[in-house]
Design a protein around this motif. Structure first.
Motif, PDB file in Angstrom:
ATOM      1  N   ARG A  22      -6.791 -12.276   9.449  1.00  0.00           N
ATOM      2  CA  ARG A  22      -6.194 -13.014  10.574  1.00  0.00           C
ATOM      3  C   ARG A  22      -4.789 -12.497  10.871  1.00  0.00           C
ATOM      4  NH1 ARG A  22      -8.630 -17.254   7.565  1.00  0.00           N
ATOM      5  NH2 ARG A  22      -6.601 -17.905   6.692  1.00  0.00           N
ATOM      6  N   LEU A  23      -4.003 -12.259   9.845  1.00  0.00           N
ATOM      7  CA  LEU A  23      -2.638 -11.781  10.055  1.00  0.00           C
ATOM      8  C   LEU A  23      -2.618 -10.373  10.628  1.00  0.00           C
ATOM      9  CD1 LEU A  23      -0.948 -13.119   6.789  1.00  0.00           C
ATOM     10  CD2 LEU A  23      -0.750 -14.065   9.093  1.00  0.00           C
ATOM     11  N   THR A  24      -3.526  -9.531  10.167  1.00  0.00           N
ATOM     12  CA  THR A  24      -3.609  -8.160  10.686  1.00  0.00           C
ATOM     13  C   THR A  24      -3.951  -8.164  12.166  1.00  0.00           C
ATOM     14  OG1 THR A  24      -4.243  -7.271   8.531  1.00  0.00           O
ATOM     15  CG2 THR A  24      -4.831  -5.958  10.456  1.00  0.00           C
ATOM     16  N   ALA A  25      -4.855  -9.030  12.568  1.00  0.00           N
ATOM     17  CA  ALA A  25      -5.239  -9.120  13.974  1.00  0.00           C
ATOM     18  C   ALA A  25      -4.092  -9.621  14.837  1.00  0.00           C
ATOM     19  CB  ALA A  25      -6.448 -10.043  14.124  1.00  0.00           C
ATOM     20  N   THR A  26      -3.191 -10.393  14.235  1.00  0.00           N
ATOM     21  CA  THR A  26      -2.054 -10.965  14.961  1.00  0.00           C
ATOM     22  C   THR A  26      -0.873 -10.019  15.037  1.00  0.00           C
ATOM     23  OG1 THR A  26      -2.716 -13.192  14.272  1.00  0.00           O
ATOM     24  CG2 THR A  26      -0.453 -12.931  14.993  1.00  0.00           C
ATOM     25  N   ALA A  27      -0.684  -9.201  14.010  1.00  0.00           N
ATOM     26  CA  ALA A  27       0.528  -8.400  13.856  1.00  0.00           C
ATOM     27  C   ALA A  27       0.601  -7.244  14.852  1.00  0.00           C
ATOM     28  CB  ALA A  27       0.603  -7.850  12.441  1.00  0.00           C
ATOM     29  N   ASP A  28       1.822  -6.888  15.208  1.00  0.00           N
ATOM     30  CA  ASP A  28       2.071  -5.672  15.991  1.00  0.00           C
ATOM     31  C   ASP A  28       2.195  -4.459  15.082  1.00  0.00           C
ATOM     32  OD1 ASP A  28       2.543  -6.849  18.785  1.00  0.00           O
ATOM     33  OD2 ASP A  28       3.942  -8.002  17.554  1.00  0.00           O
ATOM     34  N   ILE A  29       2.757  -4.676  13.882  1.00  0.00           N
ATOM     35  CA  ILE A  29       2.966  -3.595  12.914  1.00  0.00           C
ATOM     36  C   ILE A  29       2.397  -4.029  11.570  1.00  0.00           C
ATOM     37  CG2 ILE A  29       4.663  -2.101  11.775  1.00  0.00           C
ATOM     38  CD1 ILE A  29       6.658  -2.911  13.999  1.00  0.00           C
ATOM     39  N   VAL A  30       1.613  -3.153  10.951  1.00  0.00           N
ATOM     40  CA  VAL A  30       1.104  -3.404   9.608  1.00  0.00           C
ATOM     41  C   VAL A  30       1.511  -2.238   8.723  1.00  0.00           C
ATOM     42  CG1 VAL A  30      -0.948  -3.648   8.151  1.00  0.00           C
ATOM     43  CG2 VAL A  30      -0.860  -4.775  10.386  1.00  0.00           C
ATOM     44  N   LYS A  31       2.137  -2.554   7.597  1.00  0.00           N
ATOM     45  CA  LYS A  31       2.476  -1.530   6.619  1.00  0.00           C
ATOM     46  C   LYS A  31       1.724  -1.804   5.335  1.00  0.00           C
ATOM     47  CE  LYS A  31       5.082  -0.144   2.902  1.00  0.00           C
ATOM     48  NZ  LYS A  31       5.476  -0.836   1.658  1.00  0.00           N
ATOM     49  N   LEU A  32       1.125  -0.752   4.761  1.00  0.00           N
ATOM     50  CA  LEU A  32       0.387  -0.847   3.513  1.00  0.00           C
ATOM     51  C   LEU A  32       0.722   0.354   2.633  1.00  0.00           C
ATOM     52  CD1 LEU A  32      -3.100  -1.595   5.104  1.00  0.00           C
ATOM     53  CD2 LEU A  32      -1.739  -3.272   3.859  1.00  0.00           C
ATOM     54  N   SER A  33       0.778   0.148   1.343  1.00  0.00           N
ATOM     55  CA  SER A  33       0.776   1.291   0.442  1.00  0.00           C
ATOM     56  C   SER A  33      -0.645   1.847   0.398  1.00  0.00           C
ATOM     57  CB  SER A  33       1.212   0.867  -0.967  1.00  0.00           C
ATOM     58  OG  SER A  33       0.219   0.036  -1.555  1.00  0.00           O
ATOM     59  N   ASP A  34      -0.804   3.060  -0.110  1.00  0.00           N
ATOM     60  CA  ASP A  34      -2.155   3.603  -0.216  1.00  0.00           C
ATOM     61  C   ASP A  34      -3.003   2.761  -1.164  1.00  0.00           C
ATOM     62  OD1 ASP A  34      -0.670   4.441  -2.421  1.00  0.00           O
ATOM     63  OD2 ASP A  34      -1.127   6.561  -2.173  1.00  0.00           O
ATOM     64  N   GLU A  35      -2.377   2.170  -2.197  1.00  0.00           N
ATOM     65  CA  GLU A  35      -3.115   1.279  -3.097  1.00  0.00           C
ATOM     66  C   GLU A  35      -3.582   0.025  -2.370  1.00  0.00           C
ATOM     67  OE1 GLU A  35      -0.613   0.457  -6.430  1.00  0.00           O
ATOM     68  OE2 GLU A  35      -0.970   2.405  -7.383  1.00  0.00           O
ATOM     69  N   ASP A  36      -2.704  -0.548  -1.553  1.00  0.00           N
ATOM     70  CA  ASP A  36      -3.090  -1.722  -0.752  1.00  0.00           C
ATOM     71  C   ASP A  36      -4.230  -1.380   0.199  1.00  0.00           C
ATOM     72  OD1 ASP A  36      -1.063  -3.142  -1.967  1.00  0.00           O
ATOM     73  OD2 ASP A  36       0.310  -3.024  -0.264  1.00  0.00           O
ATOM     74  N   LEU A  37      -4.126  -0.209   0.815  1.00  0.00           N
ATOM     75  CA  LEU A  37      -5.155   0.224   1.764  1.00  0.00           C
ATOM     76  C   LEU A  37      -6.512   0.314   1.081  1.00  0.00           C
ATOM     77  CD1 LEU A  37      -5.802   1.317   4.637  1.00  0.00           C
ATOM     78  CD2 LEU A  37      -5.277   3.607   3.755  1.00  0.00           C
ATOM     79  N   ASN A  38      -6.551   0.889  -0.113  1.00  0.00           N
ATOM     80  CA  ASN A  38      -7.818   1.002  -0.844  1.00  0.00           C
ATOM     81  C   ASN A  38      -8.332  -0.365  -1.298  1.00  0.00           C
ATOM     82  OD1 ASN A  38      -6.746   4.123  -2.339  1.00  0.00           O
ATOM     83  ND2 ASN A  38      -8.043   3.819  -0.560  1.00  0.00           N
ATOM     84  N   TRP A  39      -7.444  -1.257  -1.663  1.00  0.00           N
ATOM     85  CA  TRP A  39      -7.870  -2.601  -2.061  1.00  0.00           C
ATOM     86  C   TRP A  39      -8.520  -3.323  -0.876  1.00  0.00           C
ATOM     87  CZ3 TRP A  39      -7.167  -7.769  -0.964  1.00  0.00           C
ATOM     88  CH2 TRP A  39      -7.553  -8.677  -1.954  1.00  0.00           C
ATOM     89  N   LEU A  40      -7.957  -3.115   0.292  1.00  0.00           N
ATOM     90  CA  LEU A  40      -8.496  -3.784   1.479  1.00  0.00           C
ATOM     91  C   LEU A  40      -9.748  -3.111   2.030  1.00  0.00           C
ATOM     92  CD1 LEU A  40      -5.222  -4.553   3.464  1.00  0.00           C
ATOM     93  CD2 LEU A  40      -6.841  -6.250   2.592  1.00  0.00           C
ATOM     94  N   GLN A  41      -9.733  -1.774   2.080  1.00  0.00           N
ATOM     95  CA  GLN A  41     -10.763  -1.031   2.803  1.00  0.00           C
ATOM     96  C   GLN A  41     -11.721  -0.257   1.908  1.00  0.00           C
ATOM     97  OE1 GLN A  41     -10.470  -2.414   5.932  1.00  0.00           O
ATOM     98  NE2 GLN A  41     -10.263  -0.474   7.011  1.00  0.00           N
ATOM     99  N   GLY A  42     -11.405  -0.172   0.616  1.00  0.00           N
ATOM    100  CA  GLY A  42     -12.215   0.643  -0.273  1.00  0.00           C
ATOM    101  C   GLY A  42     -11.706   2.080  -0.305  1.00  0.00           C
ATOM    102  N   GLU A  43     -12.336   2.895  -1.117  1.00  0.00           N
ATOM    103  CA  GLU A  43     -11.943   4.300  -1.222  1.00  0.00           C
ATOM    104  C   GLU A  43     -12.377   5.063   0.027  1.00  0.00           C
ATOM    105  OE1 GLU A  43     -10.149   5.563  -3.706  1.00  0.00           O
ATOM    106  OE2 GLU A  43     -10.081   3.608  -4.700  1.00  0.00           O
ATOM    107  N   GLY A  44     -11.641   6.131   0.326  1.00  0.00           N
ATOM    108  CA  GLY A  44     -12.008   6.947   1.477  1.00  0.00           C
ATOM    109  C   GLY A  44     -10.833   7.723   2.018  1.00  0.00           C
TER     110      GLY A  44
END
Length: 307
Positions: free
Chosen positions: A175-197
């Motif tokens: 919900r917050l991602t859909a609302t935000a104008d800017i999203v910052k993630l570490s690569d570890e956060d990105l993998n936790w959210l989206q999986g490896e890739g």
């Protein structure tokens, strides 16, 4: 003004006494607090909204904000304890043990939220405040309430060990991602959210959820920025790392300071952001974070140190 909304706490950092005994020393900290202090030190008009204790640690926090030129007038002062985060350093990387039950920060509620003044142009959210209740709901509702009129940025700064209801937390971040104008993630956060890739494919998956700008930090490699039509990579600057406490928080401040300085901290400007502006923001974010990791604790640079 950029309003930073989220936790303020005391980092208990490992030290040695004169007798070489292990000890911990208190330092003002917290992901969102660190970003506020870094913004203030960079000369950007900054405010801070959180629950802050009236105890001695809370007074340390408000004093540090004032020293950085950050306005804490919107903070909610409460007769509750301050959150403590005991830090262990492993090869310069920080690991945390949080003591957060019934604290001034955690117990912030929707009913505590103030009306925001007209001079707030952007609001930044993130950190452990989004993982726990009741403050997680309060910050989510504040972001939803203000997102139509102001730029919003989120850095969840995910701490898996603190997540007690993963499904609910993931739903909140959606919900917050859909609302935000800017999203910052570490690569570890990105993998936790989206999986490896592939980083680009995963970051564009985040971008497709609604933000105008997605930022991915990759530690010693550097950082990337993604918009609908652009992708920019800036390598990290070489530095002797003392520890990484506050590095990502300082990076966030550099991004916001650069966008503020370029006059691009508006919804319209972010929707059409160009590669040159993205590179400028990445470079300031990396440069500021490089100073932070070169010294102990969350000690972001002042503007004069970057000239």
């Amino acid at each position: 003004m950029i309003l930073c909304c989220g936790e303020a706490l005391i980092d208990m950092l490992p030290r040695r006494t004169v007798m070489r005994e292990p000890a911990f020393a208190p330092y003002p900290g917290g992901a969102v607090f660190n970003t506020a202090v870094a913004l203030g030190r960079l000369g950007v008009p900054t405010g801070f909204l959180s629950g802050i204790s009236s105890d001695m640690f809370g007074r340390m926090l408000t004093a540090a904000l004032a020293d950085a030129g950050v306005d804490s007038g919107l903070a909610v002062i409460a007769d509750r304890p301050t959150t403590l985060a005991f830090v262990q350093l492993e090869n310069g990387q920080a690991r945390y043990a949080f003591y957060d039950e019934n604290t001034a920060g955690r117990m912030l509620t929707v009913g505590d939220l103030p009306d925001l003044p007209d001079n707030v142009d952007a609001a930044f959210f993130g950190g452990i405040s989004l993982m726990v209740e009741p403050c997680g709901t309060a910050y989510e509702q504040l972001m939803a309430r203000e997102s139509a009129a102001r730029v919003t940025m989120i850095d969840p700064n995910i701490r898996p060990s603190l997540i007690f209801d993963e499904d609910s937390y993931r739903a909140r971040l959606e919900r917050l991602t859909a609302t935000a104008d800017i999203v910052k993630l570490s690569d570890e956060d990105l993998n936790w959210l989206q999986g490896e890739g592939d980083v680009t494919a995963l970051a564009r998956g985040i971008l497709a959820k609604g933000p105008s700008l997605v930022l991915i930090t990759q530690g010693a490699a550097g950082a990337r920025a993604f918009s609908a039509g652009e992708e920019v990579f800036v390598p990290a600057e070489p530095v002797e790392v003392i520890d990484t406490v506050g590095a990502g928080d300082t990076f966030n401040a550099g991004i916001l300071a650069a966008l503020h300085g370029e006059g691009r901290l508006s919804k319209a400007a972010l929707a059409g952001i160009d590669a040159a502006t993205m590179e400028t923001a990445l470079r300031l974010g990396i440069r500021a974070a490089t100073v932070t990791v070169s010294r102990a604790g969350a000690n972001p640079p002042w503007a004069r140190e970057l000239t």
